[in-house]
Motif scaffolding. Structure first.
Motif, PDB file in Angstrom:
ATOM      1  N   SER A 138      56.814 -78.959  86.985  1.00 60.32           N
ATOM      2  CA  SER A 138      56.637 -77.697  86.253  1.00 60.32           C
ATOM      3  C   SER A 138      55.740 -77.871  85.027  1.00 60.32           C
ATOM      4  N   GLY A 139      55.646 -79.103  84.532  1.00 65.10           N
ATOM      5  CA  GLY A 139      54.813 -79.356  83.360  1.00 65.10           C
ATOM      6  C   GLY A 139      55.492 -79.047  82.034  1.00 65.10           C
ATOM      7  N   GLN A 140      56.766 -78.663  82.057  1.00 66.33           N
ATOM      8  CA  GLN A 140      57.507 -78.325  80.828  1.00 66.33           C
ATOM      9  C   GLN A 140      58.677 -79.281  80.669  1.00 66.33           C
ATOM     10  N   CYS A 141      58.955 -79.672  79.415  1.00 70.53           N
ATOM     11  CA  CYS A 141      60.093 -80.574  79.197  1.00 70.53           C
ATOM     12  C   CYS A 141      61.385 -79.798  78.928  1.00 70.53           C
ATOM     13  N   GLN A 142      61.331 -78.468  79.045  1.00 69.60           N
ATOM     14  CA  GLN A 142      62.488 -77.576  78.885  1.00 69.60           C
ATOM     15  C   GLN A 142      62.980 -77.481  77.445  1.00 69.60           C
ATOM     16  N   CYS A 143      62.115 -77.763  76.504  1.00 70.87           N
ATOM     17  CA  CYS A 143      62.446 -77.624  75.088  1.00 70.87           C
ATOM     18  C   CYS A 143      61.445 -76.669  74.456  1.00 70.87           C
TER      19      CYS A 143
END
Length: 199
Positions: A138-143
């Protein structure tokens, strides 16, 4: 956390004033500050910048210092990113502070995604690896950056509070994207992930 934003910005600006050597690194497009480091140290810093578990190998033992410095700069993304990392790894007397008074820690986006996921799924489980792989894809670290409200890309670094969510000033983790850190500590005029998405 929004109420804490002006105080956190002042803390970062005070950190800038206390550590002018980092300004020099942030303004240097060629990382000559690192030219005297042993090759083994340069390789270790390159690997840390790429994130633990990174697929990209550091070039072999025969690489020249110049080639290793190029890899170091590339792994950091830009001089401000390298200065930000050096605030963490370079033996600066103190880590930058969070608004809660605890220290901020520099971590790669990959490692921050791993930290995030460990709070939700057992790291030993097969499910952990499956979800982690989806995060990477997804390319996002979820932060979310607590200064600019942007989702933090997995390929960038994050400054995260060592206290996690165990403080009255921030009930959840407190994260600052490397772009905001560089903006307030080095005066770097980089574009935040939110600004990039809008353009």
């Amino acid at each position: 956390a929004r109420e804490a934003l002006p105080a956190q910005v002042r803390i970062l600006e005070a950190y800038r004033d206390a550590h002018p050597a980092l300004q020099d690194i942030a303004m240097d497009p060629a990382p000559q500050h690192f030219a005297d480091l042993p090759a083994a140290d340069l390789r270790r810093h390159i690997q840390v910048l790429r994130g633990s578990g990174s697929e990209a190998a550091v070039e072999g033992a025969s690489e020249t210092t110049g080639k290793l410095l190029e890899q170091l700069r590339s792994a950091a993304g830009n001089p401000a990113g390298l200065a930000s990392y050096w605030a963490f790894a370079g033996g600066i007397a103190e880590a930058p502070k969070c608004v809660c008074g605890s220290s901020l820690q520099w971590v790669s986006g990959l490692d921050r995604a791993r930290q995030f996921l460990k709070t939700r799924v057992s790291p030993e489980s097969e499910r952990f690896q499956e979800i982690f792989q989806r995060l990477v894809e997804s390319g996002q670290c979820q932060c979310v950056c607590d200064l600019c409200d942007s989702q933090i890309p997995i390929e960038t670094a994050v400054w995260t509070c060592e206290s996690g969510g165990s403080t009255i000033l921030h009930a959840d983790s407190y994260d600052i994207c490397d772009v905001c850190f560089a903006r307030h500590v080095f005066g770097a005029q980089q574009t935040s992930p939110r600004e990039q998405a809008a353009s």
